[in-house]
Design an enzyme around this catalytic site. Structure first.
Site, mmCIF file in Angstrom:
data_model
loop_
_atom_site.group_PDB
_atom_site.id
_atom_site.type_symbol
_atom_site.label_atom_id
_atom_site.label_comp_id
_atom_site.label_asym_id
_atom_site.label_seq_id
_atom_site.Cartn_x
_atom_site.Cartn_y
_atom_site.Cartn_z
ATOM 1 N N CYS A 282 0.698 -1.058 0.012
ATOM 2 C CA CYS A 282 0.020 -0.147 0.301
ATOM 3 C C CYS A 282 0.781 1.264 -0.016
ATOM 4 C CB CYS A 282 -0.986 -0.042 1.131
ATOM 5 S SG CYS A 282 -2.056 -1.415 1.170
HETATM 6 N N1 LIG Z 1 -2.359 -6.190 1.583
HETATM 7 C C1 LIG Z 1 -3.038 -4.973 2.116
HETATM 8 O O1 LIG Z 1 -2.761 -4.706 3.309
HETATM 9 C C2 LIG Z 1 -3.949 -4.177 1.403
HETATM 10 C C3 LIG Z 1 -4.586 -3.352 2.157
HETATM 11 C C4 LIG Z 1 -5.528 -2.467 1.636
HETATM 12 C C5 LIG Z 1 -5.879 -2.605 0.130
HETATM 13 N N2 LIG Z 1 -4.953 -3.365 -0.405
HETATM 14 C C6 LIG Z 1 -5.061 -3.409 -2.008
HETATM 15 O O2 LIG Z 1 -5.943 -4.558 -2.252
HETATM 16 C C7 LIG Z 1 -5.493 -5.145 -3.521
HETATM 17 C C8 LIG Z 1 -5.028 -6.647 -3.300
HETATM 18 O O3 LIG Z 1 -3.869 -6.863 -2.432
HETATM 19 P P1 LIG Z 1 -3.353 -8.008 -1.828
HETATM 20 O O4 LIG Z 1 -2.362 -7.454 -0.678
HETATM 21 O O5 LIG Z 1 -4.568 -9.086 -1.366
HETATM 22 O O6 LIG Z 1 -2.621 -8.759 -3.063
HETATM 23 P P2 LIG Z 1 -2.040 -10.029 -3.007
HETATM 24 O O7 LIG Z 1 -0.800 -10.300 -3.756
HETATM 25 O O8 LIG Z 1 -1.903 -10.756 -1.546
HETATM 26 O O9 LIG Z 1 -3.018 -11.096 -3.598
HETATM 27 C C9 LIG Z 1 -3.665 -10.919 -4.806
HETATM 28 C C10 LIG Z 1 -4.081 -12.275 -5.419
HETATM 29 O O10 LIG Z 1 -4.754 -12.070 -6.607
HETATM 30 C C11 LIG Z 1 -4.231 -13.272 -7.646
HETATM 31 N N3 LIG Z 1 -4.350 -12.531 -8.797
HETATM 32 C C12 LIG Z 1 -3.237 -11.947 -9.455
HETATM 33 N N4 LIG Z 1 -4.035 -11.855 -10.599
HETATM 34 C C13 LIG Z 1 -5.132 -12.419 -10.839
HETATM 35 C C14 LIG Z 1 -6.110 -12.236 -11.722
HETATM 36 N N5 LIG Z 1 -5.839 -11.600 -13.105
HETATM 37 N N6 LIG Z 1 -7.350 -13.061 -11.494
HETATM 38 C C15 LIG Z 1 -7.455 -13.823 -10.478
HETATM 39 N N7 LIG Z 1 -6.638 -13.706 -9.525
HETATM 40 C C16 LIG Z 1 -5.377 -13.030 -9.673
HETATM 41 C C17 LIG Z 1 -2.780 -13.514 -6.869
HETATM 42 O O11 LIG Z 1 -2.425 -14.638 -7.535
HETATM 43 C C18 LIG Z 1 -2.994 -13.397 -5.277
HETATM 44 O O12 LIG Z 1 -3.253 -14.453 -4.805
HETATM 45 C C19 LIG Z 1 -4.177 -4.313 -4.144
HETATM 46 O O13 LIG Z 1 -4.819 -3.227 -4.888
HETATM 47 C C20 LIG Z 1 -3.742 -3.620 -2.770
HETATM 48 O O14 LIG Z 1 -3.184 -2.326 -3.033
HETATM 49 C C21 LIG Z 1 -4.075 -4.135 -0.012
#
Ligand SMILES: NC(=O)c1ccc[n+]([C@@H]2O[C@H](COP(=O)([O-])OP(=O)(O)OC[C@H]3O[C@@H](n4cnc5c(N)ncnc54)[C@H](O)[C@@H]3O)[C@@H](O)[C@H]2O)c1
Length: 442
Positions: A282
């Site tokens: 983030c």
């Molecule tokens: N991690 C955090 O603390 C947090 C908090 C708030 C917001 N976010 C936002 O949320 C979003 C997701 O973050 P995250 O940390 O969960 O990511 P992450 O990398 O932990 O997980 C994402 C998942 O999406 C899958 N993926 C990738 N491309 C894909 C596709 N085309 N179709 C289906 N699945 C797919 C990946 O295999 C992975 O398992 C980002 O935009 C991030 O900025 C994250």
């Protein structure tokens, strides 16, 4: 699916929904740090989930419960194995079964700090191609202002599906804070903005099945910008408090004493604490989505720009201080045995994405130091994320049994024994949390 209700005005906050009696099927695209806890919370709230993730290793890890979740969510996940209310699949066609779909795939930046929209574009394409009349599509990944319109609205219209009439489309940013037991999904309010009032209303109805409050805004763009503002606000304050720490160090003051004193002001001050830098998906990334967008518009945001430069420079500052404290002790960094204590980007998680520790380790090694690390949450660091001669760095067990020229305290996990650091010789405290008298503050 529940009946629609009166449309609250933009800015209205909906109260917690009573437990729903009808079973709604939610498609969750991307089962990562955000998607997986969202999915298990939704099932716990009485729904059914089709979780779609392109990564086979991730799906296997979920099946084995080998994932980084709050203990409560790990228990929930264990109870859902084999339960047809919780389907994990690599088959995007199963998303057609969903009444509502949320997209929560990664939105990182590349080496040039340019937004990498590969995952988000492909996830949105998969969803749009399979969208069916009546479905609700909610984008939750953090992204630039206008994404919902670019990646969902336009392509859906091209398919002949009109948002607000045939399908419902909204943006609702994720606010999950991994490892924060005080604010799980069900305790964290959400913001939502739809392409039309009907889209906002429909999305709010679904989101309040797990969120305690749903705050509605007038457009997806307002919701997209709200998320960028939240995280840029944090970035600015973190960069500032790191600067305050450096100023205090130059002036011979204890920064934690100064912050503690300032925090007694009951209004107009918010406590931030200095550290080795920022990590995760983030704070190091999100403000770059804003800066990237503004560059195209030839619009300057000098405060945000300076913030991200300061944040990028922080790991280098830690290494410079390591060099200095070793030099003061008569030891060169080249050849020194340095332990980095804790490498995940924050306490209580195994996530090392963008962790400052990676750059710190890399810089130390390039300076000729013999670098080891110890972190009970991170058993190994592969050469994918850090250039290592033998391909992998393994966490050192019982680091207190070895002699180090310098220990850099980077991340202190909950419940971790740190008493030995009082006798570890030279310690550089980049956490600013070791007890007074233990180590030298950065
Ligand atoms: N991690 C955090 O603390 C947090 C908090 C708030 C917001 N976010 C936002 O949320 C979003 C997701 O973050 P995250 O940390 O969960 O990511 P992450 O990398 O932990 O997980 C994402 C998942 O999406 C899958 N993926 C990738 N491309 C894909 C596709 N085309 N179709 C289906 N699945 C797919 C990946 O295999 C992975 O398992 C980002 O935009 C991030 O900025 C994250």
């Amino acid at each position: 699916m529940s009946q629609t209700q009166e449309r609250p005005a933009a800015g209205a906050t909906l109260p917690t929904a009573a437990a729903s009696t009808d079973t709604l099927t939610l498609g969750v695209v991307g089962l990562g740090y955000v998607g997986l806890p969202t999915a298990v919370a939704f099932v716990a709230g009485g729904g059914r989930v089709i979780g779609y993730d392109v990564s086979e290793p991730r799906r296997t890890a979920i099946a084995h419960g080998e994932v980084d979740l709050l203990p409560r969510d790990l228990d929930r996940l264990a109870g859902l194995q084999g339960d047809d209310r919780f389907v994990v699949t690599g088959d995007a066609d199963r998303l057609a079964e969903a009444d509502a779909i949320i997209v929560c795939v990664p939105t990182p930046v590349d080496h040039h700090l340019t937004p990498d929209l590969t995952a988000l574009s492909s996830a949105c394409q998969a969803v749009v191609e399979r969208a069916r009349p009546g479905q609700l599509l909610v984008l939750t990944s953090t992204t630039y202002v206008g994404t919902t319109r670019d990646l969902l609205d336009g392509p859906l219209r091209a398919r002949g599906l009109e948002p607000g009439v045939d399908v419902f489309v909204a943006f609702s940013p994720e606010r999950i804070d991994p490892a924060n037991v005080d604010f799980p999904v069900e305790a964290t309010p959400r913001v939502v903005g739809g392409l039309t009032p009907a889209c906002t209303r429909r999305a709010a109805e679904v989101l309040r099945r797990t969120a305690p409050l749903v705050h509605q805004v007038s457009s997806p763009e307002a919701a997209e910008m709200a998320k960028l503002h939240e995280n840029t606000f944090r970035a600015v304050n973190i960069a500032y408090v790191n600067e305050v720490a450096d100023v205090c160090q130059r002036l011979g003051l204890d920064v934690t004493e100064v912050i503690g004193a300032a925090a007694t002001k009951p209004y107009g001050f918010m406590r931030f604490t200095p550290g080795p830098g920022v990590g995760g998906h983030c704070i190091p990334c999100d403000p770059h989505y804003l800066l990237w967008q503004l560059r195209a518009d030839r619009t300057e945001a000098p405060v945000v720009d300076a913030t991200m430069r300061a944040i990028a420079a922080r790991p280098g500052r830690i290494v410079q201080r390591a060099r200095d404290v070793l030099a003061e002790a008569g030891t060169a960094l080249a050849g020194a045995r340095v332990l980095v204590f804790g490498v995940s980007y924050k306490p209580g998680v195994a996530d090392i994405r963008e962790s400052p520790a990676l750059e710190i380790i890399d810089r130390l090694r390039r300076s000729g130091a013999e670098v080891s690390y110890a972190d009970p949450y991170v058993k190994a660091i592969s050469s994918d994320v850090i250039a290592v001669d033998d391909g992998v760095l393994i966490s050192t067990d019982q680091p207190w049994r070895r002699a180090w020229d310098l220990v850099i305290a980077h991340t202190l996990h909950p419940g971790e024994d740190t008493h030995w650091l009082a006798h570890a010789g030279l310690v550089l405290d980049a956490t600013y949390q070791l007890p007074a008298g233990v180590g030298t503050r950065v």
